[in-house]
Motif scaffolding. Structure first.
Motif, short mmCIF file in Angstrom:
data_model
loop_
_atom_site.label_atom_id
_atom_site.label_comp_id
_atom_site.label_asym_id
_atom_site.label_seq_id
_atom_site.Cartn_x
_atom_site.Cartn_y
_atom_site.Cartn_z
N VAL A 86 0.86 -1.21 -0.15
CA VAL A 86 0.08 0.57 -0.30
C VAL A 86 1.19 1.00 -0.51
O VAL A 86 1.82 1.18 0.94
N THR A 87 0.52 2.40 -0.22
CA THR A 87 1.21 3.89 -1.09
C THR A 87 0.41 4.51 -0.18
O THR A 87 -1.14 4.92 -1.36
N ALA A 88 0.73 5.27 -0.01
CA ALA A 88 -0.27 6.73 0.65
C ALA A 88 0.36 7.90 0.81
O ALA A 88 1.26 7.89 1.93
N ALA A 89 -0.04 8.91 0.43
CA ALA A 89 0.94 9.90 1.24
C ALA A 89 -0.06 11.26 1.17
O ALA A 89 -1.07 10.71 -0.21
N THR A 90 -0.03 12.16 1.73
CA THR A 90 -1.07 13.50 1.90
C THR A 90 -0.99 14.59 0.41
O THR A 90 0.12 13.92 0.51
N ASP A 91 -0.83 15.47 0.19
CA ASP A 91 -1.01 16.43 -0.69
C ASP A 91 0.13 17.67 -0.49
O ASP A 91 0.97 17.94 -0.42
N GLN A 92 0.17 17.56 1.00
CA GLN A 92 1.43 18.59 1.96
C GLN A 92 1.42 17.72 3.23
O GLN A 92 1.12 16.75 4.15
N PRO A 93 3.03 18.27 3.66
CA PRO A 93 3.65 17.31 5.06
C PRO A 93 3.09 18.41 5.95
O PRO A 93 3.07 17.96 7.36
N GLN A 94 2.40 19.47 5.59
CA GLN A 94 1.81 20.30 6.93
C GLN A 94 0.98 21.22 6.73
O GLN A 94 0.78 21.36 5.34
N GLY A 134 -0.55 19.67 16.24
CA GLY A 134 0.47 18.63 16.87
C GLY A 134 0.33 17.57 15.96
O GLY A 134 0.17 17.81 14.76
N LYS A 135 0.77 16.23 15.68
CA LYS A 135 1.17 15.72 14.74
C LYS A 135 0.02 14.61 14.70
O LYS A 135 -0.24 14.27 15.51
N TYR A 136 0.02 14.12 13.45
CA TYR A 136 -1.08 12.94 12.99
C TYR A 136 -0.31 11.87 12.26
O TYR A 136 0.44 11.87 11.35
N ILE A 137 -1.26 10.40 12.88
CA ILE A 137 -0.50 10.32 11.71
C ILE A 137 -1.80 9.01 11.17
O ILE A 137 -2.82 8.85 11.75
N GLY A 138 -1.28 8.30 10.04
CA GLY A 138 -2.67 7.73 8.93
C GLY A 138 -2.28 6.35 9.52
O GLY A 138 -1.01 5.84 8.45
N ILE A 139 -2.91 5.42 9.50
CA ILE A 139 -2.66 4.02 10.01
C ILE A 139 -3.76 3.05 8.71
O ILE A 139 -4.93 3.48 8.81
N ILE A 140 -2.95 2.47 7.29
CA ILE A 140 -4.40 1.82 6.73
C ILE A 140 -3.65 0.08 6.60
O ILE A 140 -2.51 0.24 6.50
N GLU A 141 -5.18 -0.47 6.68
CA GLU A 141 -4.78 -2.13 6.45
C GLU A 141 -5.88 -2.92 5.92
O GLU A 141 -7.17 -1.80 5.02
N GLY A 142 -5.11 -3.51 5.63
CA GLY A 142 -5.93 -4.21 4.36
C GLY A 142 -5.84 -5.51 4.07
O GLY A 142 -4.77 -6.19 4.35
N ILE A 143 -6.64 -6.55 2.88
CA ILE A 143 -6.45 -6.90 2.54
C ILE A 143 -6.93 -7.18 0.21
O ILE A 143 -8.07 -6.97 0.90
N THR A 144 -6.38 -8.34 0.23
CA THR A 144 -7.10 -8.89 -1.46
C THR A 144 -7.88 -10.09 -1.22
O THR A 144 -7.80 -10.50 0.10
N ALA A 145 -8.61 -10.08 -2.60
CA ALA A 145 -9.31 -11.81 -2.31
C ALA A 145 -8.68 -12.62 -2.49
O ALA A 145 -9.41 -14.07 -1.61
N ALA A 188 0.33 -3.65 5.05
CA ALA A 188 -0.03 -2.02 5.99
C ALA A 188 0.79 -1.01 5.58
O ALA A 188 1.98 -1.28 4.94
N GLN A 189 0.16 0.21 5.73
CA GLN A 189 1.15 1.26 5.54
C GLN A 189 0.44 2.61 6.10
O GLN A 189 -0.01 2.48 6.90
N TYR A 190 1.95 3.29 6.94
CA TYR A 190 1.84 4.48 7.44
C TYR A 190 2.02 6.23 7.09
O TYR A 190 2.56 5.49 6.34
N PHE A 191 1.38 6.67 7.30
CA PHE A 191 1.80 8.02 6.59
C PHE A 191 1.57 9.19 7.86
O PHE A 191 1.02 9.19 8.92
N ASN A 192 1.95 10.97 7.48
CA ASN A 192 2.32 11.06 8.90
C ASN A 192 2.54 12.91 8.33
O ASN A 192 2.51 13.32 7.14
N PHE A 193 2.02 13.35 8.76
CA PHE A 193 1.50 15.00 8.82
C PHE A 193 1.40 16.01 10.28
O PHE A 193 1.74 15.72 11.27
#
Length: 792
Positions: free
Chosen positions: A343-351, A766-777, A783-788
């Motif tokens: 999984v690849t995930a990223a916000t459009d800005q770091p802040q 403050g600092k925030y984290i995004g956590i993405i988890e999942g599965i295919t059929a 899982a992947q993490y991103f921060n901003f």
């Protein structure tokens, strides 16, 4: 010459018969394992929660993934999952039933303001999983703090260390070198740094050792005879801890496993009494045999080589058996998963500043870098000293921690890299945790587990127990009736087994309800009653949670979060209590009736007897010896007396009481004028009354019936997240103290295009984290993490 010839024949025959005997034993072992695996299908659940630290009064959000424990692929078997939040004393804080569809489900739990401060277990399981050890239930430690309960206890976690020593393969045998793994943890369950040494009876230091990672490591040691060995653990600021080594046996087997380039080298050594015997090696991955070999011991030693390419991903068990088919050594190894959901995930800005739109670009690929479709869950929350990044994820749970015993610190660490240091730390983990999916005594005796609990293929199975005031009554073959009164006619029947137990297979129903159970007292013992049993498990794992620890420097953050939570509950309570309308089957169990009478279409009569006589065709009402009788008839002939009479799905066995129904409260009367078979029950037609409100319209239910409050499946709550698209919305004076910015339990990635998630920041900096988890059929998990950061 004849003597020599005779000896040659005997020796040759012995050799020929010995080899098939060895092969037969291996065949038997493989068959035992395969039979057990086939006859004892196991489910595995993983639960992604929005976070792990909660305040009383907050909502816990979660997503459930169900897989086959044998291959970690989605398993669409059970349709209900049970959720408990319990403390160390097995006291329940809250429970819920969650509907599953296509091997997934999601829900939320409001944490009551009456809860005490502490660490709790969130555990999730299915009805089918109750047939196996509670160690197989999904469990996750969560912290709940109730700031309304003062003073908040601040626990000292500096004392109370746990020291464990594990010989490789399970045994120490005198004069045979062995690897000994160790694990030292504090009261919080986390590993600690220390200096260790092994001493003998004369206090001579024989070996020194230190942990590699998370308080774990290993060392080589050759125990002698008639010696009492002790481990001395020195932790800074505490008194030395003395721990005896495991018992040194005079006789037995020792196993040593050494990883090589593309293979594992396995050496089995034995004491002198066993040096002329044969040992049998069985290697299996989650119950599937990968290698089965036997070798005679030569000078007390036998060697095997395992090709890593022949193993499946995840945890593999190596078991050594003696000639008596007894397991004498066992060891775990691990193969890093080759198939992952990347999984690849990223916000459009770091802040971002407060109340600003955040856009997250998201896509998923397989190990070949091809974009794939996966079902994901996403949580985005603020991190601080109270709520840190979650150390568990779906990949490490499915492939590693779910197959090991006990608590595992930071399981995600072991799958982030497979370099030499991580591989060594992982090997120490496997030496200290142990396999938990199979019990060899059950397997070798071909013992199939007694399946007391059935899988819930369609909806909740409600179980009941037949009770009676009489003694020596028949408990077998009694027909029971279970009703869920309401606007939809919900009636279920079952026949008791020899233990007087009923299984009512129901369709999915939601929210708080009443359940009515009864027997037909006109044909069986009038003292019979059916008591409904709780569907929640009364068995518990041995995992012990550490006491909660809130340091003084965390108090300010805690106070800020508490105020924010209370403000949110004050201003957004209505938005936090919106639920999706469930899709349910509203049809009656008997399907379309032969005739339906809407009473509003007729002139109303004051008594039900007049209604039945004047309007309801195919029904003949009469009286004999002071008792009412109802007979159904159709175009051909009369059906026998004795239709099943219902009011809002509740059977009325006393026909006289039918005529006490208030006709002004009845909206519709359905008629089935032929004999009707419903499970074990047989009725000479059906006469069903439905009231306007589905509340039986003041009708007095027979006192012999048992009526209880019963919670159905939990309604799915809508996640509320405000929108700040306009300047007027940005300038709103309503406070926004959300720390959980986003929760989405069902995000589907697409093969062709990237996906985009959007949400808005709150007033919380403050600092925030995004956590993405999942599965295919096909079972690829990731899982992947991103921060901003959010600043003013």
């Amino acid at each position: 010459m004849r003597i020599h010839t005779w000896l040659i024949v005997v020796l040759t025959a012995g050799f020929l018969f010995a080899k098939p005997a060895h092969a037969q034993l291996l065949t038997d072992l493989k068959k035992n394992l395969e039979d057990y695996r086939q006859n004892n299908l196991q489910e595995k659940l993983y639960v992604h929660t929005d976070k792990s630290f909660y305040l009383a009064g907050e909502i816990l959000w979660f997503k459930i993934y169900a897989v086959n424990a044998g291959n970690n692929q989605p398993l669409d078997m059970s349709k209900v999952a049970y959720v408990d939040i319990i403390d160390n004393n097995h006291n329940t804080v809250v429970q819920a039933k969650i509907g599953l569809k296509n091997a997934m489900g999601n829900g939320s739990i409001y944490i009551p303001v009456s809860v005490n401060n502490g660490n709790y277990k969130l555990r999730v399981y299915t009805s089918w999983m109750k047939n196996f050890s509670p160690d197989f239930y999904f469990e996750k430690a969560i912290t709940i703090i109730n700031t309304l309960k003062t003073p908040l206890a601040v626990k000292d976690t500096s004392l109370g260390y746990d020291v464990q020593l594990f010989p490789e393969g399970g045994n120490l045998v005198k004069n045979i070198p062995s690897k000994i793994a160790f694990k030292v943890t504090g009261r919080d369950g986390r590993g600690v740094n220390f200096n260790g040494a092994i001493i003998n009876e004369r206090n001579d230091t024989l070996v020194k050792f230190n942990p590699l990672k998370f308080g774990m490591g290993s060392f080589m040691f050759t125990p002698g005879a008639n010696n009492n060995y002790r481990a001395v653990i020195s932790i800074a600021g505490t008194k030395p801890i003395i721990k005896p080594l495991p018992t040194v046996n005079d006789e037995g087997y020792v196993m040593q496993v050494t990883p090589g380039n593309g293979s594992y080298n396995i050496v089995v050594k034995s004491s002198p009494a066993n040096q002329s015997s044969t040992v049998y090696l069985l290697v299996h991955t989650r119950g599937v045999t990968k290698i089965a070999e036997s070798k005679p011991l030569e000078n007390g030693s036998a060697g095997f080589i395992i090709n890593k390419a022949g193993l499946d991903d995840g945890v593999t068990s190596i078991t050594v058996f003696n000639s008596s088919k007894q397991p004498v050594c066992e060891r775990l190894i691990f193969k890093y998963p080759t198939k992952k959901l990347l999984v690849t995930a990223a916000t459009d800005q770091p802040q971002y500043s407060t109340r600003k739109k955040v856009s997250v670009n998201l896509y998923a690929k397989d190990q070949d870098q091809k974009q794939v479709s996966g079902n994901l869950s996403v949580a985005i929350y603020k991190v601080d000293s109270l709520q840190t990044a979650d150390e568990n994820d779906i990949l490490s749970y499915l492939w590693l921690s779910s197959d090991l015993k006990g608590n595992i610190e930071s399981p995600g660490y072991y799958l982030k890299s497979n370099d030499a240091a991580t591989a060594e730390a992982l090997d120490n983990l496997l030496l200290t945790q142990g396999w938990r999916r199979f019990n060899w005594s059950d397997i070798l005796t071909a013992q199939n587990l007694h399946q007391e609990f059935l899988p819930e293929f369609n909806g909740p199975i409600i179980t009941g127990k037949l009770k009676s005031n009489s003694t020596n009554v028949n408990q077998f073959g009694i027909v029971g009736y279970l009703s869920i009164p309401g606007k939809n006619v919900q009636l279920y029947t079952a026949k008791s087994d020899y233990a007087g137990r009923f299984l009512f297979n129901t369709k999915p129903f939601y929210g708080p309800n009443e359940v009515v159970t009864q027997t037909d007292f006109t044909s069986v013992d009038t003292t019979y009653r059916i008591e409904v049993e709780s569907p929640f498990s009364d068995k518990y794992s041995t995992t012990v949670l550490p006491p909660v620890s809130i340091k003084k420097e965390m108090q300010a953050i805690l106070q800020t979060q508490s105020i924010g939570m209370q403000v949110q509950n004050l201003y957004s309570a209505d938005k936090a209590n919106r639920f999706f309308e469930p899709i349910i089957d509203s049809g009656a169990f008997y399907g379309p009736p032969d005739k339906s009478f809407l009473l509003d279409e007729f002139v109303r009569f004051p008594t039900m007897e007049e209604v039945l006589k004047e309007y309801v065709t195919w029904v003949l009402t009469s009286k004999s010896r002071g008792k009412y009788q109802i007979t159904m008839y159709n175009e051909d002939n009369y059906v026998k007396e004795g239709p099943l009479v219902l009011i809002d799905g509740i059977p009325i066995f006393d026909i006289d009481k039918t005529y006490t129904i208030d006709p002004l409260k009845v909206k519709r009367i359905d008629v089935i004028h032929n004999r009707y078979f419903y499970g074990p029950a047989v009725a000479e037609g059906i006469l069903s009354f439905s009231t306007y409100k589905g509340d039986v319209g003041g009708f007095e239910i027979d006192p012999k019936a048992v009526i209880i409050d019963y919670e159905g499946l939990s309604l799915r709550r809508e996640f509320y997240s405000p929108v700040y698209e306009t300047q007027q919305q940005v300038n709103s004076r309503l406070p926004d103290f959300r720390s959980l910015l986003y929760w989405a339990p069902n995000v589907t990635t697409h093969i062709q295009d990237n996906d985009n998630l959007t949400f808005y920041t709150s007033d919380q900096q403050g600092k925030y984290i995004g956590i993405i988890e999942g599965i295919t059929a096909d079972g690829n998990a990731g899982a992947q993490y991103f921060n901003f950061e959010v600043k003013k």
